[in-house]
Design a protein around this motif. Structure first.
Motif, short mmCIF file in Angstrom:
data_model
loop_
_atom_site.label_atom_id
_atom_site.label_comp_id
_atom_site.label_asym_id
_atom_site.label_seq_id
_atom_site.Cartn_x
_atom_site.Cartn_y
_atom_site.Cartn_z
N GLY A 1 -42.84 -18.81 4.68
CA GLY A 1 -41.55 -18.16 4.80
C GLY A 1 -40.78 -18.09 3.50
N SER A 2 -39.52 -18.47 3.55
CA SER A 2 -38.64 -18.31 2.39
C SER A 2 -38.90 -19.30 1.27
N LEU A 3 -39.81 -20.25 1.45
CA LEU A 3 -40.26 -21.03 0.29
C LEU A 3 -40.89 -20.10 -0.73
N SER A 4 -41.33 -18.94 -0.25
CA SER A 4 -41.86 -17.90 -1.15
C SER A 4 -40.86 -17.55 -2.25
N LYS A 5 -39.58 -17.67 -1.95
CA LYS A 5 -38.55 -17.32 -2.93
C LYS A 5 -38.62 -18.22 -4.16
N THR A 6 -38.97 -19.49 -3.97
CA THR A 6 -39.05 -20.38 -5.14
C THR A 6 -40.19 -19.97 -6.06
N LEU A 7 -41.23 -19.37 -5.51
CA LEU A 7 -42.33 -18.85 -6.33
C LEU A 7 -41.84 -17.66 -7.15
N ALA A 8 -41.06 -16.78 -6.50
CA ALA A 8 -40.48 -15.65 -7.22
C ALA A 8 -39.54 -16.13 -8.31
N GLY A 9 -38.81 -17.20 -8.02
CA GLY A 9 -37.93 -17.78 -9.02
C GLY A 9 -38.69 -18.30 -10.23
N SER B 1 -24.17 -15.73 -0.46
CA SER B 1 -24.52 -14.98 0.74
C SER B 1 -26.02 -14.71 0.69
N TYR B 2 -26.75 -15.43 1.50
CA TYR B 2 -28.21 -15.45 1.46
C TYR B 2 -28.78 -14.04 1.56
N SER B 3 -29.71 -13.71 0.67
CA SER B 3 -30.21 -12.34 0.62
C SER B 3 -31.71 -12.29 0.32
N SER B 4 -32.49 -12.04 1.35
CA SER B 4 -33.92 -11.80 1.16
C SER B 4 -34.16 -10.47 0.47
N SER B 5 -33.27 -9.50 0.71
CA SER B 5 -33.43 -8.21 0.04
C SER B 5 -33.25 -8.38 -1.47
N GLY B 6 -32.41 -9.33 -1.89
CA GLY B 6 -32.27 -9.62 -3.30
C GLY B 6 -33.56 -10.14 -3.91
N THR B 7 -34.31 -10.92 -3.14
CA THR B 7 -35.60 -11.42 -3.62
C THR B 7 -36.63 -10.30 -3.70
N GLU B 8 -36.59 -9.39 -2.73
CA GLU B 8 -37.50 -8.25 -2.79
C GLU B 8 -37.21 -7.39 -4.02
N LEU B 9 -35.94 -7.22 -4.34
CA LEU B 9 -35.58 -6.46 -5.54
C LEU B 9 -36.03 -7.22 -6.79
N THR B 10 -35.97 -8.53 -6.76
CA THR B 10 -36.48 -9.35 -7.87
C THR B 10 -37.95 -9.05 -8.12
N GLN C 1 -45.27 -7.76 7.39
CA GLN C 1 -45.33 -7.59 5.95
C GLN C 1 -44.06 -6.90 5.44
N LEU C 2 -43.38 -7.55 4.49
CA LEU C 2 -42.22 -6.96 3.83
C LEU C 2 -42.70 -6.13 2.65
N PRO C 3 -41.85 -5.28 2.08
CA PRO C 3 -42.32 -4.36 1.03
C PRO C 3 -43.08 -5.04 -0.11
N TRP C 4 -42.52 -6.10 -0.66
CA TRP C 4 -43.23 -6.84 -1.72
C TRP C 4 -43.75 -8.18 -1.20
N GLY C 5 -43.09 -8.74 -0.23
CA GLY C 5 -43.51 -10.03 0.33
C GLY C 5 -42.97 -11.23 -0.41
N ALA C 6 -42.18 -10.99 -1.45
CA ALA C 6 -41.70 -12.10 -2.29
C ALA C 6 -40.72 -13.00 -1.56
N SER C 7 -40.03 -12.47 -0.57
CA SER C 7 -38.99 -13.24 0.11
C SER C 7 -39.48 -14.06 1.28
#
Length: 392
Positions: free
Chosen positions: A93-101, A203-212, A270-276
């Motif tokens: 899940g959103s632990l994926s965001k730390t990888l994007a970070g 304000s938590y944003s998964s879309s922000g991670t996808e844009l990242t 599947q999300l567009p990039w999957g990063a979030s």
């Protein structure tokens, strides 16, 4: 991805355990504390965790002063014997965001971009909407969840997630994202309205991670998943990790349950990039990630850097929640991950040279708090060991 607050975790009474005779011999040090004793305590925490209503199984991985401990408990599928194993692929899940970070920290260190860059610099079309009264959304705002972008795109997904435990939620998400790709995301991005000056309010944003992820693809000229796989292989030795699975890999994906639904549910769409929220990996691979985090190299140090301090106890780095003021844990870095059939946590606790990863194959309103209790138990046991060893 369900958001869980890490600002004020529940406090629990510290229980000091009596150490075994083997720990009391003069030659005992922090580095050689018997793994079997700590493993038994972690196994006990796992057993207690799955006693909670609706929880079928759990896996807990701990790296403590260089030593790795993994325990698996319960049965993946209700009424069917079969515990998770080291080969089980989990949705983190959103632990994926730390990888994007981490990838973004690498890009900053390599001067591929700057934290203060206007995100529109990396978009091929004009987006006059991605600003508020002349103040643009910048990369640092994406990383710190202060951009003002909605949690999910398309916006309909936010309506569905508002009633997360509704049994229809997984199928509704599947329908929304069935044919929703990168072009659709970038089209919907035109319709976003930034409601306040970026950089001020969390304000938590998964879309922000996808844009990242899109920005990373732009600067490196490579698709995000390839970037991620290559980075994790080269920096952490992780090879069994990905966003889109082959048929062989999909056969190892953990069964999971949504809310109080007795029937297993489908994977996160599947999300567009999957990063979030789309990364899948095993517990042994997460041990490598914990080691990578605890080693504190340049990328990790940059990703743990405070970008916004919201109050004396809560800050945020490159998608990492940074929590201070905890008497037992000290300053620590954490993130929650949740999809409709799995929830997990990662904690990096430098005070004890400690990393913890815990995951369950159930996702409901009370799953996160149950995992937090298990994590607190593990930290309490380790703190007791450290205190006893310090007295020797």
């Amino acid at each position: 991805m369900q958001e869980t607050s890490l600002i004020a975790p529940n406090k629990r009474r510290l229980v000091l355990l009596v150490l075994s005779a083997a720990l009391l011999i003069a030659s005992c040090t922090r580095a050689n504390a018997p793994a079997k004793d700590l493993k038994a305590e972690i196994d006990e925490a796992a057993a207690t965790l799955i006693e909670q209503p609706l929880l079928h199984s759990t896996s807990i991985g701990v790296v403590y002063r260089g030593e790795e401990i993994i325990v698996h408990r319960g049965d993946m599928q209700a009424g069917k014997p079969g515990p998770p194993t080291d080969a089980t692929l989990y949705e983190i899940g959103s632990l994926s965001k730390t990888l994007a970070g981490s990838l973004m920290a690498k890009a900053v260190l390599e001067r591929k971009l700057s934290l203060d860059d206007d995100v529109r610099k990396y978009l091929s079309e004009a987006y006059p909407n991605l600003q508020y009264e002349g103040e643009p959304v910048r990369i640092r705002h994406l990383l710190s969840h202060t951009s003002g972008l909605p949690n999910m795109l398309p916006e309909l997904a936010n309506t569905v997630l508002a009633d997360f435990t509704d049994h229809r939620t997984p199928s509704r998400l599947n329908a929304i994202y069935a044919n929703y790709g990168k072009a659709d995301f970038l089209k919907d991005l035109h319709e976003v309205e930034i409601p306040r000056a970026p950089g001020k309010k969390y304000s938590y944003s998964s879309s922000g991670t996808e844009l990242t992820a899109h920005i990373l693809e732009t600067v490196y000229k490579t698709d995000y998943e390839s970037l991620l796989r290559d980075f994790l292989r080269d920096s952490a030795g992780m090879t069994d990790v990905g966003i889109r699975l082959s048929d062989a890999e999909a056969s190892r994906l953990a069964v999971g349950y949504h809310s109080d639904n007795a029937a297993p549910t489908t994977p996160m769409p599947q999300l567009p990039w999957g990063a979030s929220g789309n990364v899948k990996t095993t517990v042994p691979e997460m041990m490598k990630y914990l080691r990578f985090q605890l080693a504190g190299g340049p990328v990790v140090t940059q990703s743990h850097r405070t970008l916004v301090e919201f109050d004396s106890e809560f800050s945020i780095g490159y998608f990492w929640n940074i929590v201070s003021g905890d008497r037992l844990k000290g300053i620590y870095y954490a993130h929650h991950g949740g999809v409709p059939r799995s929830q997990c946590y990662i904690y990096i606790v430098p005070k004890y040279d400690l990393g913890i990863f815990v995951i369950t194959n159930q996702s409901g309103d009370h799953t996160a708090s149950a995992m937090e209790a298990a994590i607190d138990t593990v930290v309490e046991r380790i703190a007791a060991r450290e205190a006893a060893l310090a007295r020797q």
